[in-house]
Enzyme design. Structure first.
Site, PDB file in Angstrom:
ATOM      1  N   GLY A  57      -8.079  -4.755   9.912  1.00  0.00           N
ATOM      2  CA  GLY A  57      -9.159  -5.690   9.966  1.00  0.00           C
ATOM      3  C   GLY A  57     -10.299  -4.729  10.800  1.00  0.00           C
ATOM      4  N   CYS A  88      -3.713  -0.032   8.278  1.00  0.00           N
ATOM      5  CA  CYS A  88      -5.277   0.444   8.619  1.00  0.00           C
ATOM      6  C   CYS A  88      -5.292  -0.337  10.005  1.00  0.00           C
ATOM      7  CB  CYS A  88      -6.432   0.007   8.523  1.00  0.00           C
ATOM      8  SG  CYS A  88      -7.947   0.797   8.276  1.00  0.00           S
ATOM      9  N   TYR A  89      -5.676  -1.430  10.844  1.00  0.00           N
ATOM     10  CA  TYR A  89      -5.715  -1.691  11.366  1.00  0.00           C
ATOM     11  C   TYR A  89      -4.527  -2.077  12.697  1.00  0.00           C
ATOM     12  CZ  TYR A  89      -6.809  -5.256  15.625  1.00  0.00           C
ATOM     13  OH  TYR A  89      -7.096  -6.304  16.555  1.00  0.00           O
ATOM     14  N   HIS A 175      -5.279   2.269   2.657  1.00  0.00           N
ATOM     15  CA  HIS A 175      -4.877   0.918   1.665  1.00  0.00           C
ATOM     16  C   HIS A 175      -3.281   0.798   0.824  1.00  0.00           C
ATOM     17  CE1 HIS A 175      -7.090  -1.675   4.155  1.00  0.00           C
ATOM     18  NE2 HIS A 175      -7.939  -0.232   4.285  1.00  0.00           N
ATOM     19  N   GLU A 177      -2.475  -1.500  -0.897  1.00  0.00           N
ATOM     20  CA  GLU A 177      -2.802  -2.293  -1.846  1.00  0.00           C
ATOM     21  C   GLU A 177      -4.440  -2.298  -3.029  1.00  0.00           C
ATOM     22  OE1 GLU A 177      -3.126  -1.571   1.510  1.00  0.00           O
ATOM     23  OE2 GLU A 177      -5.134  -3.213   1.790  1.00  0.00           O
ATOM     24  N   ASP A 233      -9.598 -23.956 -13.287  1.00  0.00           N
ATOM     25  CA  ASP A 233      -9.419 -24.831 -12.326  1.00  0.00           C
ATOM     26  C   ASP A 233      -9.225 -25.883 -11.946  1.00  0.00           C
ATOM     27  OD1 ASP A 233      -9.065 -21.974 -12.029  1.00  0.00           O
ATOM     28  OD2 ASP A 233     -11.648 -21.224 -11.163  1.00  0.00           O
ATOM     29  N   LYS A 378      -7.227 -15.859 -10.479  1.00  0.00           N
ATOM     30  CA  LYS A 378      -7.830 -16.717 -11.450  1.00  0.00           C
ATOM     31  C   LYS A 378      -6.579 -16.492 -12.845  1.00  0.00           C
ATOM     32  CE  LYS A 378     -11.107 -19.312 -14.447  1.00  0.00           C
ATOM     33  NZ  LYS A 378     -11.774 -19.779 -13.148  1.00  0.00           N
TER      34      LYS A 378
END
Ligand code: XMP
Length: 522
Positions: A57, A88-89, A175, A177, A233, A378
């Site tokens: 964050g 991180c945060y 990170h 991810e 979608d 997607k």
């Protein structure tokens, strides 16, 4: 299936959603909750809760009003030995919670960096002693209390990772991810399977079942209207709603006069005839749109006219339907996660990027919103579409902009230009799809250029228009490269367009990338 859940707590980081996505990809169901979630709200899920990830964050943990997770909740996780991974945060927050120090550093570290790894930590099993990781931080953890050890460090960040295996608390300044962290998936996988002991048996089918159940509960006996574009979608949302609440869904498909060849017929035949939506509504408003677009040259004005007219028509139809069904209380939308990122609807604490898309469509309609795909990407939506039985040509359809051919018919829009463009575009799609190369393309289409030029056909001089062809490769449309299509394929397309479409005597291929060009011409 063994029911299991890993929660991601959102502190407003850009990558927060990606954490949830990576966990799902590894076969574990994950939900994202805001940092102000209470222990009470979490209790109903606690029997399935296998672990918690605290996201990054933009704030500093020592700032006044910095987002924090309630101490009672953290105590609960700790006392029940539920593993926590702070990123991180989240890493700094955890350090502070266990009694460590977080300090502000003048030396900020952003981007790819080399990290020393303690390969004896369970979190890093299978990794090398030095790993490439993606860092972004200004603050850093300084001191750790007893019982905690440093498991990763970089040149400028001595405590880039810490843990207490006994307490099952882990923190990483970088990170995992993000794809730039080469072994990021290994780290997440170690956390999920070696530390949280997840089984990894979650699949998309479970998402479908859960979603159908929750739509049924939410909507009850009410009715839902839905703007259907024929794209993946909104088509997937229509199908989910139909399966959950049957004829209580009213998809509205508006022909705005700038659709591609055969598009209205295809959408009508699929939804009305094949999928048997009883309350499917087709509105052919092409004349109304084209009348409003007459003489308009400015691309942004074209866009605005199309968007406003669409909303007008949609509202008219909604009002009309409400007279008949006073139970219409919901508006369904095909919003997916990246749409929400672009409009900053994702988090209380993330920064605004750009406004776009259908998120805030008819705001004064007093309908409640239902957006079942709002947390998905997607490719996940495509998987669901296929599982729900939608045909491949809808599920794998290339993106088509809301203003349609209007932004591909450069300058003023005329019926005759649109007619030529539709035919040329049909040929481009037909030839490219026949070869199969479209599977590697993001978009491929024709553009009408209002430039007359000289040619020769048979023994005659011609003075006709130019058709441009654009085919691009891209991951997310933010950047794109022109596709290096085979010359013979391009030649076939060019020959067919000039032979079959009256009015074009020249075909050009667009060899520009984005940036500096854009994907669409307008
Ligand atoms: P550009 O031309 O900006 O396009 O490189 C990026 C992606 O967005 C699509 N696009 C639009 N989609 N309304 C939409 O719904 C619009 O006004 C619009 N303009 C561009 C484009 O097709 C590409 O995928």
């Amino acid at each position: 299936m063994e029911e299991e859940l890993v929660l991601v707590i959102d502190f407003g980081g850009q990558y927060c959603h990606l954490i949830g996505r990576r966990i799902r990809d590894l076969g574990v169901y994950s939900e994202i909750l805001s940092y102000d979630v209470t222990l009470e709200a979490l209790k109903p899920f606690s029997q399935w809760l296998k672990g918690v990830v605290l996201s990054g964050g933009p704030s500093s943990v020592y700032e006044e009003n910095a987002p924090n997770l309630s101490a009672t909740l953290l105590d609960y996780l700790k006392n029940n030995n539920i593993p926590i991974l702070g990123l991180c945060y989240g890493h700094q927050l955890l350090a502070q919670y266990v009694g460590g120090d977080v300090i502000s550093k003048n030396l900020k570290e952003y981007g790819i960096t080399e990290c020393n790894i303690d390969i004896n930590s369970i979190l890093f099993q299978g990794l090398a002693k030095k790993e490439t990781v993606w860092m972004s931080h200004g603050d850093q953890v300084q001191n750790l209390p007893q019982g905690f050890s440093t498991i990763a460090s970089t040149e400028t960040c001595p405590i880039a990772g810490f843990s207490s295996e006994k307490e099952k608390i882990y923190g990483l300044q970088f990170h995992p991810e993000v794809q730039h962290t080469k072994s990021g998936n290994n780290i997440l996988s170690n956390f999920l399977f070696k530390i949280c002991k997840c089984s990894g048996s979650w699949v998309m089918d479970n998402w479908i079942d859960e979603t159908l159940k929750s739509i049924k509960e939410k909507i009850g006996k009410d009715h839902v209207i839905l703007g259907l574009s024929g794209g993946v979608d909104s088509s997937v949302v229509a199908t989910l709603l139909q399966k959950a609440i049957g004829d209580q869904v009213h998809p509205i498909f508006v022909n705005n006069g700038v659709l591609r060849k055969n598009e209205p017929e295809q959408v009508v035949s699929l939804f009305q005839d094949k999928l048997e939506f009883k309350n499917f509504h087709y509105i052919d408003a092409s004349e109304r749109f084209l009348k409003k677009l007459k003489g308009i040259i400015d691309p942004e004005e074209k866009r605005k006219i199309i968007a406003h007219t669409f909303i007008q028509i949609f509202e008219e139809k909604a009002a009309d339907l409400k007279d008949k069904y006073n139970d219409i209380k919901w508006l369904g939308q095909g919003t997916i996660f990246p749409d929400r990122v672009e409009t900053q609807a994702t988090s209380k604490s993330s920064a605004k990027i750009k406004s776009h898309h259908n998120v805030a469509l008819p705001s004064d309609m007093q309908l409640k919103l239902i957006e079942p795909l709002r947390d998905l990407y997607k490719d996940e939506v495509r998987q669901i579409g296929l599982k729900m039985g939608l045909p491949e040509y809808i599920v794998n359809r290339q993106p088509f902009p809301g203003p349609g051919l209007a932004v591909r018919c450069v300058g003023e829009i005329k019926e005759e230009y649109l007619k030529m463009l539709r035919e040329a575009d049909y040929i481009v799609r037909d030839e490219i799809e026949k070869t199969g190369v479209h599977k590697n393309l993001w978009q491929y289409f024709a553009i009408f250029l209002p430039i007359q030029n000289v040619g020769v056909m048979g023994d005659f001089r011609t003075y006709e228009y130019i058709c441009a062809i654009r085919a691009v490769q891209s991951k997310d449309a933010m950047t794109a490269n022109f596709a290096k299509l085979d010359w013979t394929l391009l030649e076939r397309i060019s020959t067919r367009i000039i032979n079959e479409v009256k009015g074009f005597n020249r075909v050009v291929y667009d060899i520009s990338n984005k940036p500096p060009s854009t994907i669409e011409f307008e």
